[in-house]
Design a protein around this motif. Structure first.
Motif, PDB file in Angstrom:
ATOM      1  N   GLN A 112       0.816  -1.214   0.000  1.00  0.00           N
ATOM      2  CA  GLN A 112       0.000   0.000   0.000  1.00  0.00           C
ATOM      3  C   GLN A 112       0.850   1.265   0.000  1.00  0.00           C
ATOM      4  O   GLN A 112       0.315   2.370  -0.136  1.00  0.00           O
ATOM      5  N   PHE A 113       2.161   1.119   0.157  1.00  0.00           N
ATOM      6  CA  PHE A 113       3.055   2.271   0.163  1.00  0.00           C
ATOM      7  C   PHE A 113       4.068   2.170  -0.982  1.00  0.00           C
ATOM      8  O   PHE A 113       5.227   2.540  -0.834  1.00  0.00           O
ATOM      9  N   LYS A 114       3.595   1.657  -2.089  1.00  0.00           N
ATOM     10  CA  LYS A 114       4.404   1.564  -3.297  1.00  0.00           C
ATOM     11  C   LYS A 114       3.567   2.083  -4.464  1.00  0.00           C
ATOM     12  O   LYS A 114       2.435   1.637  -4.671  1.00  0.00           O
ATOM     13  N   GLY A 115       4.073   3.059  -5.187  1.00  0.00           N
ATOM     14  CA  GLY A 115       3.317   3.661  -6.277  1.00  0.00           C
ATOM     15  C   GLY A 115       4.168   3.876  -7.506  1.00  0.00           C
ATOM     16  O   GLY A 115       5.391   3.912  -7.447  1.00  0.00           O
ATOM     17  N   GLU A 116       3.463   4.057  -8.642  1.00  0.00           N
ATOM     18  CA  GLU A 116       4.144   4.298  -9.915  1.00  0.00           C
ATOM     19  C   GLU A 116       3.511   5.507 -10.596  1.00  0.00           C
ATOM     20  O   GLU A 116       2.303   5.746 -10.469  1.00  0.00           O
ATOM     21  N   VAL A 117       4.342   6.235 -11.300  1.00  0.00           N
ATOM     22  CA  VAL A 117       3.864   7.343 -12.131  1.00  0.00           C
ATOM     23  C   VAL A 117       3.763   6.809 -13.553  1.00  0.00           C
ATOM     24  O   VAL A 117       4.780   6.479 -14.169  1.00  0.00           O
ATOM     25  N   VAL A 118       2.511   6.722 -14.061  1.00  0.00           N
ATOM     26  CA  VAL A 118       2.244   6.083 -15.350  1.00  0.00           C
ATOM     27  C   VAL A 118       1.738   7.141 -16.344  1.00  0.00           C
ATOM     28  O   VAL A 118       0.973   8.040 -15.978  1.00  0.00           O
ATOM     29  N   VAL A 119       2.136   7.013 -17.597  1.00  0.00           N
ATOM     30  CA  VAL A 119       1.737   7.945 -18.645  1.00  0.00           C
ATOM     31  C   VAL A 119       0.265   7.724 -18.986  1.00  0.00           C
ATOM     32  O   VAL A 119      -0.137   6.606 -19.337  1.00  0.00           O
ATOM     33  N   PRO A 120      -0.603   8.769 -18.900  1.00  0.00           N
ATOM     34  CA  PRO A 120      -2.031   8.583 -19.211  1.00  0.00           C
ATOM     35  C   PRO A 120      -2.322   8.511 -20.709  1.00  0.00           C
ATOM     36  O   PRO A 120      -3.206   7.782 -21.143  1.00  0.00           O
ATOM     37  N   VAL A 121      -1.606   9.319 -21.497  1.00  0.00           N
ATOM     38  CA  VAL A 121      -1.770   9.327 -22.958  1.00  0.00           C
ATOM     39  C   VAL A 121      -0.385   9.406 -23.578  1.00  0.00           C
ATOM     40  O   VAL A 121       0.604   9.755 -22.922  1.00  0.00           O
ATOM     41  N   SER A 122      -0.282   9.074 -24.829  1.00  0.00           N
ATOM     42  CA  SER A 122       1.015   9.176 -25.500  1.00  0.00           C
ATOM     43  C   SER A 122       1.405  10.639 -25.649  1.00  0.00           C
ATOM     44  O   SER A 122       0.547  11.529 -25.760  1.00  0.00           O
ATOM     45  N   GLY A 123       2.690  10.887 -25.650  1.00  0.00           N
ATOM     46  CA  GLY A 123       3.153  12.259 -25.788  1.00  0.00           C
ATOM     47  C   GLY A 123       4.637  12.380 -25.518  1.00  0.00           C
ATOM     48  O   GLY A 123       5.367  11.386 -25.403  1.00  0.00           O
TER      49      GLY A 123
END
Length: 594
Positions: free
Chosen positions: A269-280
């Protein structure tokens, strides 16, 4: 008579080789190789070997180190040591023989039996781990096995006594019967018994006194004996330099029980990722970050620029044109509203002047005020519409931006980001973990499950901080979190998870851990720290401080063992002091003084 012959045997020497006990002989050489100085000591047992006799050669190889923390004779471990037996003229008599490590650090052993007497030499080659080659030759003399002539003297002595006895008996019988024939018949039974006793005496003599002289061999391995030293002298200043510290041996509680392997894991619960929402295309946010940097939840780490396609751009241009046209229309309406407002304000001033002069009624002033208010509202609405349309026109661009925010507060553990890179939707750019607390997941065999569930105490150690023991109890530092209800069908193990504090973020996700789950209860035993124990050839030793400059290397028997200490079953008494630091230097001193 036969009894008297047997009684003579214990009074005679049993034929051990006088003066030859098979004691070891030691030869040493100092050898220089690659600007380094090595000391090679060969211990030969038995000394003065004989043909057909197996000889053990204990080869102790040390390097002389001048100055520094580890100055002295340092054992050369893991060397490839071989010997070859040569005649005195250099002709080989054996193939290359590999020595094996035995007896402790830097000690190697080899066995060989010489088939003939003569002068030989041992050609030794040692190659260290860094490919330094050390060569040396040692002479050795092999003598013939000596013959024990005492056994022949004893045989003759027994034979003479037997013949003398038979002669005396024959003479007495001949006088008694006055006939040699009757005398021989009467002597026959006694003669048979006497000869039988003679044969038994000779066989007994040969059993206790072999024709080939034998000698007692030294007990135990020469290689082991070459590396043992019971007492060591270490000057006080050297003790300070080496950082040698001692501790009193006393009863204490040691954490011992079920040993298990484990893994350090981040809490899910204390591990996160920053993921691209759309291409760019990507670019940094307010600052650049890298692995190990701390970020806050909601902080903009990076920005994604999304560029529209050609059809989307055409549609966007049409929208921009519509907004521009509407903006001009609204601007014109705002100008007209401003003109009407100005006229209304002029009429209001005229009406007030006429009212003050008594030329106009109050109603006219009130109507003028309402007209001004209506004109102001129309002007404000027209102006706002023009501003909104202008702002909308400015925002209509072929590039859309998306801020990429940290989902949690924590430390960045993985970066897959390059500024200006074109990325596809769904790609993970950053991994963030909150490692202020971590999980220790141990894999426990199902046979130990009952013992594990009965205690909440444990300790663990990680290779990165070898020697440092982390405790788990019922406090904030660490606690048992859960025991899995499922048994892994492949390994037959159960997952046991502990939640532990991680100040300074020293424990990292994925680290290997060695866990001891405490099942010892509150029992106190005589114990020493694990760091005080030395293992040599499967035996356990400690260095006991005798006082002043004297230490003793002492064999001990261990009982229950934990990560911090080990139970002592024999070899130590309460109140004695053992070395707990500087052990390697004490070992080096022991080798140098042996």
């Amino acid at each position: 008579m036969g009894v008297s012959i047997l009684l003579l045997l214990p009074s005679l020497s049993l034929g051990q080789d006088p003066g030859e006990t098979g004691k070891a002989r030691t030869l040493s050489k100092t050898i220089e190789a690659k600007n380094r100085v090595f000391q090679l000591t060969v211990t030969e047992a038995p000394s003065a070997p004989r043909d057909g006799e197996e000889v053990e050669f204990a080869l102790k190889l040390t390097e002389r180190v001048e100055g520094g923390f580890a100055a002295g004779e340092i054992p050369v471990e893991n060397a490839n040591v071989t010997i070859r037996i040569l005649l005195a003229d250099g002709k080989p008599t054996s193939s290359i023989i590999s020595a094996h490590s035995e007896g402790g650090p830097g000690v190697y052993s080899v066995h060989h039996a010489f088939s003939e007497e003569g002068e030989y030499k041992i050609s030794l080659v040692a190659r260290t781990e860094d490919s330094t080659e050390i060569r040396a030759d040692f002479p050795i003399s092999v003598s013939a096995v000596p013959i024990n002539y005492y056994v022949f003297v004893l045989d003759g002595f027994l034979l003479l006594i037997t013949l003398g006895f038979l002669q005396i008996r024959y003479t007495r019988l001949d006088k008694q019967f006055s006939s040699s024939g009757f005398a021989l018949k009467a002597l026959a039974p006694e003669g048979l018994v006497t000869l039988t006793l003679l044969a038994g005496g000779i066989l007994t003599a040969h059993y206790f006194i072999p024709i080939i002289q034998v000698r007692q061999e030294p007990q135990g391995s020469v290689a082991v004996a070459a590396n043992e030293s019971s007492e060591i002298v270490v000057p006080k200043e050297t003790q300070v330099l080496f950082g040698i510290r001692t501790q009193v041996v006393q009863p204490s509680k040691i954490v011992s029980g079920v040993a298990a392997n484990g893994i350090v894991r981040a809490r899910p619960q204390f591990k996160g990722e920053v993921v691209v929402p759309v291409s760019g295309r990507t670019r940094w946010g307010a600052r650049t970050v890298t692995v190990g940097d701390t970020v806050r939840s909601g902080e903009v780490i990076a920005v994604l620029e999304n560029v529209l396609s050609a059809s989307e751009v055409a549609s966007l241009e049409a929208t921009r044109t519509d907004l521009a046209t509407k903006g001009k229309q609204l601007q014109s309406e705002a100008t007209q509203a401003k003109q009407r407002l100005d006229l209304a304000r002029t009429e209001l001033e005229r009406s007030r002047s006429l009212y003050d002069a008594g030329a106009a009624p109050l109603k006219r002033v009130q109507e003028a005020e309402l007209a001004v208010k209506a004109a102001e509202e129309q002007y404000a609405a027209a102006q706002a519409g023009a501003q909104i349309t202008g702002a909308g026109e400015e925002r209509v661009t072929p590039v859309r931006t998306f801020p990429l925010e940290a989902p949690i507060s924590g430390v960045i553990t993985e970066v897959n980001f390059t500024a200006g890179q074109q990325v596809e939707a769904g790609k993970s750019l950053f991994t963030i973990m909150d490692l202020s607390r971590v999980w220790i997941e141990a894999r426990v065999y199902e046979k130990d499950l009952a013992a594990v569930t009965s205690t909440r105490l444990a300790t663990f150690e990680v290779p990165a901080f070898r020697g440092e023991i982390f405790s788990i109890g019922n406090d904030a530092k660490g606690k048992l979190l859960t025991v899995s209800p499922v048994v892994d069908p492949q390994t037959r193990t159960v997952s046991v998870i502990y939640d532990v504090a991680n100040p300074g973020v020293r424990l990292r996700d994925g680290m290997f851990a060695e866990i001891t789950i405490d099942t010892s209860g509150d029992r106190e035993v005589l114990a020493v720290p694990q760091g005080a124990i030395v293992e040599e050839q499967g035996r356990k030793y400690v260095y006991v401080f005798l006082g002043g400059e004297h230490f003793e290397k002492r064999l001990v028997t261990l009982g229950a063992q934990g990560q911090e200490g080990a139970e002592i079953l024999s070899g130590l008494k309460p109140g004695e002091r053992v070395a707990i630091a500087g052990i390697y230097q004490l070992q080096s001193s022991a080798i140098g003084s042996s």
